[in-house]
Write a protein that holds these residues in place. Structure first.
Motif, PDB file in Angstrom:
ATOM      1  N   ASN A 386      16.967   6.360  -1.303  1.00  0.00           N
ATOM      2  CA  ASN A 386      15.435   5.699  -1.260  1.00  0.00           C
ATOM      3  C   ASN A 386      14.568   6.302  -0.302  1.00  0.00           C
ATOM      4  N   TYR A 387      13.242   6.442  -1.078  1.00  0.00           N
ATOM      5  CA  TYR A 387      12.159   7.116  -0.215  1.00  0.00           C
ATOM      6  C   TYR A 387      10.995   6.373  -0.777  1.00  0.00           C
ATOM      7  N   ALA A 388      10.074   5.956  -0.027  1.00  0.00           N
ATOM      8  CA  ALA A 388       8.914   5.339   0.076  1.00  0.00           C
ATOM      9  C   ALA A 388       7.939   5.670   0.969  1.00  0.00           C
ATOM     10  N   ALA A 389       6.580   6.139   0.717  1.00  0.00           N
ATOM     11  CA  ALA A 389       5.579   6.453   1.634  1.00  0.00           C
ATOM     12  C   ALA A 389       4.249   5.987   1.006  1.00  0.00           C
ATOM     13  N   ALA A 390       3.309   6.004   2.140  1.00  0.00           N
ATOM     14  CA  ALA A 390       2.027   5.491   1.655  1.00  0.00           C
ATOM     15  C   ALA A 390       0.947   6.192   2.699  1.00  0.00           C
ATOM     16  N   ASN A 391       0.254   6.987   2.107  1.00  0.00           N
ATOM     17  CA  ASN A 391      -0.890   7.972   2.970  1.00  0.00           C
ATOM     18  C   ASN A 391      -2.219   7.459   2.377  1.00  0.00           C
ATOM     19  N   ALA A 392      -3.106   7.931   3.361  1.00  0.00           N
ATOM     20  CA  ALA A 392      -4.642   8.033   3.368  1.00  0.00           C
ATOM     21  C   ALA A 392      -5.161   9.360   3.547  1.00  0.00           C
ATOM     22  N   TYR A 393      -5.978   9.787   3.025  1.00  0.00           N
ATOM     23  CA  TYR A 393      -6.442  11.114   3.333  1.00  0.00           C
ATOM     24  C   TYR A 393      -8.023  11.018   3.424  1.00  0.00           C
ATOM     25  N   PHE A 394      -8.700  11.728   4.509  1.00  0.00           N
ATOM     26  CA  PHE A 394     -10.037  11.828   4.539  1.00  0.00           C
ATOM     27  C   PHE A 394     -10.395  13.280   4.877  1.00  0.00           C
ATOM     28  N   ALA A 414       0.094   5.975  -2.643  1.00  0.00           N
ATOM     29  CA  ALA A 414       1.764   5.399  -2.510  1.00  0.00           C
ATOM     30  C   ALA A 414       2.762   6.025  -3.385  1.00  0.00           C
ATOM     31  N   GLU A 415       3.862   6.267  -3.036  1.00  0.00           N
ATOM     32  CA  GLU A 415       4.920   6.762  -3.775  1.00  0.00           C
ATOM     33  C   GLU A 415       6.274   6.298  -3.394  1.00  0.00           C
ATOM     34  N   PHE A 416       7.123   5.984  -4.485  1.00  0.00           N
ATOM     35  CA  PHE A 416       8.461   5.574  -4.263  1.00  0.00           C
ATOM     36  C   PHE A 416       9.652   6.521  -5.149  1.00  0.00           C
ATOM     37  N   SER A 417      10.489   6.838  -4.562  1.00  0.00           N
ATOM     38  CA  SER A 417      11.698   7.240  -5.559  1.00  0.00           C
ATOM     39  C   SER A 417      12.970   6.923  -5.131  1.00  0.00           C
ATOM     40  N   HIS A 418      13.738   7.010  -6.361  1.00  0.00           N
ATOM     41  CA  HIS A 418      15.211   6.604  -6.192  1.00  0.00           C
ATOM     42  C   HIS A 418      16.082   7.521  -6.876  1.00  0.00           C
ATOM     43  N   THR A 433       7.555   6.580  -9.015  1.00  0.00           N
ATOM     44  CA  THR A 433       6.273   5.702  -8.842  1.00  0.00           C
ATOM     45  C   THR A 433       5.327   6.397  -8.071  1.00  0.00           C
ATOM     46  N   ASN A 434       4.130   6.375  -8.528  1.00  0.00           N
ATOM     47  CA  ASN A 434       2.879   6.749  -7.666  1.00  0.00           C
ATOM     48  C   ASN A 434       1.787   6.045  -8.013  1.00  0.00           C
ATOM     49  N   LEU A 435       1.118   5.676  -6.911  1.00  0.00           N
ATOM     50  CA  LEU A 435      -0.271   5.017  -7.118  1.00  0.00           C
ATOM     51  C   LEU A 435      -1.538   5.799  -6.081  1.00  0.00           C
ATOM     52  N   MET A 436      -2.382   6.049  -6.667  1.00  0.00           N
ATOM     53  CA  MET A 436      -3.434   6.945  -6.061  1.00  0.00           C
ATOM     54  C   MET A 436      -4.847   6.221  -6.314  1.00  0.00           C
ATOM     55  N   LEU A 437      -5.708   5.930  -5.385  1.00  0.00           N
ATOM     56  CA  LEU A 437      -7.038   5.589  -5.558  1.00  0.00           C
ATOM     57  C   LEU A 437      -7.712   6.716  -4.921  1.00  0.00           C
ATOM     58  N   LEU A 438      -8.846   7.363  -5.659  1.00  0.00           N
ATOM     59  CA  LEU A 438      -9.484   8.346  -5.114  1.00  0.00           C
ATOM     60  C   LEU A 438     -10.914   8.015  -5.546  1.00  0.00           C
ATOM     61  N   GLN A 439     -11.659   8.067  -4.394  1.00  0.00           N
ATOM     62  CA  GLN A 439     -13.278   7.679  -4.230  1.00  0.00           C
ATOM     63  C   GLN A 439     -14.136   8.736  -4.017  1.00  0.00           C
ATOM     64  N   ARG A 440     -15.441   8.875  -4.287  1.00  0.00           N
ATOM     65  CA  ARG A 440     -16.279   9.679  -3.540  1.00  0.00           C
ATOM     66  C   ARG A 440     -17.602   8.996  -3.627  1.00  0.00           C
ATOM     67  N   LEU A 441     -18.352   9.339  -2.817  1.00  0.00           N
ATOM     68  CA  LEU A 441     -19.531   8.714  -2.478  1.00  0.00           C
ATOM     69  C   LEU A 441     -20.591   9.061  -3.604  1.00  0.00           C
ATOM     70  N   GLU A 442     -20.237  10.191  -4.178  1.00  0.00           N
ATOM     71  CA  GLU A 442     -21.178  10.672  -5.330  1.00  0.00           C
ATOM     72  C   GLU A 442     -20.126  11.289  -6.273  1.00  0.00           C
ATOM     73  N   GLY A 443     -20.327  11.081  -7.448  1.00  0.00           N
ATOM     74  CA  GLY A 443     -19.282  11.780  -8.429  1.00  0.00           C
ATOM     75  C   GLY A 443     -18.379  11.017  -8.904  1.00  0.00           C
ATOM     76  N   THR A 444     -17.325  11.697  -9.289  1.00  0.00           N
ATOM     77  CA  THR A 444     -15.967  11.178 -10.067  1.00  0.00           C
ATOM     78  C   THR A 444     -15.088  10.160  -9.347  1.00  0.00           C
ATOM     79  N   ASP A 445     -14.753   9.099  -9.892  1.00  0.00           N
ATOM     80  CA  ASP A 445     -13.715   8.394  -9.045  1.00  0.00           C
ATOM     81  C   ASP A 445     -12.483   8.373  -9.913  1.00  0.00           C
TER      82      ASP A 445
END
Length: 762
Positions: A386-394, A414-418, A433-445
């Motif tokens: 089992n592997y789990a991880a959570a990251n943030a990227y700036f 965030a991701e999880f694998s089994h 499983t994979n969860l991603m929240l990607l934001q911009r100050l201007e443009g596509t979210d």
């Protein structure tokens, strides 16, 4: 035999003394008796003699264990060919291969005289004194007392732990922790075997040298630093740590350079040993045309992890994009940091932080040449399968056209694998499983949740055929804002919920054929892989954020999906086929090769023009790796046009040669390729990188490197050459190079770097 003759007779025997009195003996034979048994001058006994140096009374049975330990620690262990013992005067004379030890110190000499009453020992002829710390001293004459901690030495040669040496006319030992040497010379350099009388490369001559074992310092008074026996630098006082010191606060070796953009540079680093767990380095740099830059690095080990912080700052003239001074001054700088920490046996966390005051600061002061800076906190855990991880990227973009408002930040990813344990007939299940929240100050979210489950069944049939089957179901749910329609960029943008469900079936066949010979084993393996999935799956409402860096090559020929991320899917029925080959020599050499192709029933417009996958049949991809020995290696990776067999992608890496001539050559050709949203692409990219290093003697080496853009509008990107001398005590490095790139105030630059290091001085 009368008593006086007995006291002065020569003995070849073993006896044990405790408390200053003989406690017992064995095989004790007088010299007159030996003469009767053995002829003269041919018999020599080894004598082992324990004698207490202080005049203690006989220890009785009531003596404590601690007292006995103290007594034995103060005892002397003596080996000699011949011993004369005068018990009344308390004098022991030994000669012939004499070895005496006490309290961890050992003396070897041709002869010694020990006066027990005043605890005084003198040794003559080829005297060697070995300290508990590992140092070894040689002298013509030594006179010591107080458990060999006090005394004088004549014609001293001292070899320290790192094999550096100090020679002196005379020396004085004080309390076993301090040696004061007169008219002394220190050098860590080896003497030339052909001319041992010649002076070493460098040495320090001083009227007095003091080695303090307690403080672990070597200090010089009235000293000259000499090169090849010629005086170079005088100093009334100089001090450096002795070789037992792993680290200590003090100045490190400075470095010098000169560049056409910054002028002359002097960097004088200072090391601060804060504690056993933490330290820091301050490295101010001074430029004639760039002001002063204060930089440093802090490091700390925290028990469960470690942290590093690297900042720099300068206050300098404001410059425009062309490098011209404008009114006013400004602060510029950067901050880098990273850390890694263990929470327990499963979980760990850490971070990477990179930030600069502006786009060109790092390149102007040659700190870093990246075009993007990354900040990435993370936490991850691994427990069995089992592997789990959570990251943030700036990100911070440093290119001229970067708009920070349109650069995304991801929080979280965030991701999880089994992977399950093998079940029926070796089958196993996987879950991702994979969860991603990607934001911009201007443009596509883009906000995405993905879940994927698979069932895998590997098996082997008669005759050695290997089969792998898998069933896969994946579901992606998106919530997006301001997504541009890639097929009609002028249309309205999309926002809201969207998603997809994608089933996939895979069947793979491999048939490894093995041929064994005396010196080489051959493996030939054909591979065929069939993948079945519905068409479509990439609607215009789903933005492509993590699958833009796509390239069809040998590494993803047999991948279920060739995209690097989850935003894009490869769709439709398709078949991948190829052949692998490997030859493995008994001496360690090997050659491996692969070539293959992919075919699909219908075109897939997800792949852009020039990708090699836009048609029914793909281009040919493959690789060739040749490594017959440690002195040569060749790696060739290619993509060939399916019709003309012309190269669309070539990568060649060649390394070879012994130490006296090592060559590295890299060549890359990347044909034009359009992404799914581009209407015009970049021109062909073609580049060559080469370097050569020649260690033409044991100590001298030269190097050169060249990087060149081979396209029509290209040219030389950079080149440099260097000269290096390094031996056990001295390092000299000089390097001259030129960069031809231009980025606003950062112009093409010529740089000369110069460094000299006297090893062992700190």
């Amino acid at each position: 035999m009368d008593s006086s003759r007995n006291l002065h007779s020569r003995w070849n025997c073993k006896f044990i003394s405790f408390g200053g009195r003989i406690m017992g003996f064995s095989k004790c034979i007088g010299s007159q008796m030996l003469e009767k048994i053995y002829p003269k001058n041919i018999f020599t006994f080894k004598l082992i003699f324990f004698l207490l140096m202080t005049g203690l009374n006989l220890v009785n049975a009531n003596t404590s264990y601690a007292e006995r330990n103290q007594h034995f620690h103060e005892n002397v262990l003596l080996f000699a060919d011949e011993v004369i013992y005068d018990d009344k005067k308390g004098i022991i004379k030994a000669q012939g291969n004499v070895e005496i030890s006490q309290a961890g110190r050992i003396i070897i000499a041709d002869s010694i005289v020990y006066r027990r009453n005043n605890d005084e020992l003198s040794a003559r002829g080829n005297v060697t004194l070995m300290e508990p710390s590992g140092e070894v001293a040689f002298a013509n004459y030594v006179k010591l007392k107080d458990q060999m901690k006090e005394g004088i030495l004549d014609k001293l040669l001292l070899i320290l732990n790192d094999n550096s040496r100090i020679s002196a006319n005379s020396a004085k030992r004080i309390n076993g922790t301090r040696t004061e040497m007169n008219k002394a010379v220190y050098s860590p350099c080896e003497l030339c075997p052909e001319n041992p009388d010649e002076p070493p490369l460098w040495q320090i001559k001083a009227m007095k040298v003091i080695h303090d074992l307690k403080a672990r310092d070597i200090a010089y008074r009235d000293a000259w630093i000499e090169f090849y026996g010629m005086p170079f630098l005088y100093t009334p006082y100089f001090q450096h740590p002795d070789p037992t010191v792993d680290r200590r606060s003090g100045f490190l070796a400075p470095s010098y350079s000169n560049s056409s953009s910054l002028g002359f540079e002097l960097t004088t680093p200072y090391y601060w040993n804060i504690s056993p767990e933490k330290d820091a380095t301050f490295a101010p740099s001074f430029y004639t045309d760039g002001g002063a830059v204060l930089s440093g690095e802090y490091r700390e080990h925290l028990g469960n992890g470690e942290i590093r912080i690297s900042p720099s700052i300068t206050y300098t003239d404001k410059l425009d994009d062309d490098g011209n001074e404008i009114n006013g001054n400004e602060f510029r700088g950067h901050l880098f940091s990273d850390g890694h920490f263990e929470i327990n046996d499963i979980w760990e966390w850490g971070y990477k932080f990179e930030r600069a005051s502006d786009d060109t600061y790092l390149r102007r002061y040659r700190i870093k040449s990246e075009d993007t800076l990354l900040t990435n906190p993370y936490i991850e855990g691994l427990n069995g399968s089992n592997y789990a991880a959570a990251n943030a990227y700036f990100f911070q973009g440093l290119e001229e056209n970067d708009d920070q408002g349109q650069i995304p930040f991801v929080f979280p990813l965030a991701e999880f694998s089994h992977i399950s344990k093998p079940g029926w007939n070796g089958s196993y299940r996987t879950l991702k499983t994979n969860l991603m929240l990607l934001q911009r100050l201007e443009g596509t979210d883009s906000r995405r949740f993905s879940i994927e489950g698979s069932l895998h069944l590997p098996t082997k049939s008669k005759g050695g055929h290997l089969w792998t089957g898998s069933l896969n179901l994946r579901a992606d749910l998106y919530h997006v804002n301001n997504v541009i329609n890639r097929r009609d960029p002028l249309a309205n943008t999309s926002s809201g919920l969207t998603g997809r469900i994608r089933p996939t079936a895979l069947l793979e066949w491999r048939y490894p054929l093995i041929k064994r010979q005396k010196t080489v084993n051959h493996i030939l393996e054909p591979v065929v892989q069939g993948i079945f999935s519905p068409y479509g799956g990439n609607p215009v409402e789903i933005p492509n954020e993590d699958s833009q860096n796509f390239e069809f090559n040998d590494s993803n020929l047999f991948s279920k999906s060739r995209f690097t991320g989850l935003d894009r899917l490869e769709s439709g029925p398709r078949i991948n086929y190829g052949i692998r080959y490997g030859a493995y020599g008994a001496s360690g050499g090997r050659t491996t090769a692969l070539i293959g192709q992919s075919a699909r029933l219908k075109d897939d417009d997800t792949f852009g023009l020039g990708s090699g996958l836009e048609d029914h049949y793909s281009d040919y991809v493959g690789r060739l790796m040749v490594e017959p020995s440690n002195y040569f290696s060749l790696a060739y990776r290619f993509r060939l046009d399916k019709k003309t067999i012309e190269a669309r992608r070539n990568e060649i890496t060649l390394r070879g040669g012994p130490d006296y001539l090592k060559l590295h050559l890299g060549y890359a050709l990347l044909d034009e390729q359009l992404s799914e949203v581009e209407t015009s692409g970049f021109a062909n990219r073609e580049e060559m990188v080469t370097s050569v290093v020649s260690k033409f003697t044991d100590f001298w080496s030269i190097s050169a490197d060249l990087r060149r853009n081979l396209t029509g509008s290209g040219g030389t990107v950079s080149w440099s050459s260097g000269l290096k001398y390094e031996d056990e005590c001295f390092l000299f490095v000089t390097k001259y190079g030129r960069t031809f790139t231009r980025d606003r105030e950062v112009e093409p630059d010529d740089t000369l770097i110069f460094k000299v290091l006297l090893k062992n001085l700190g």
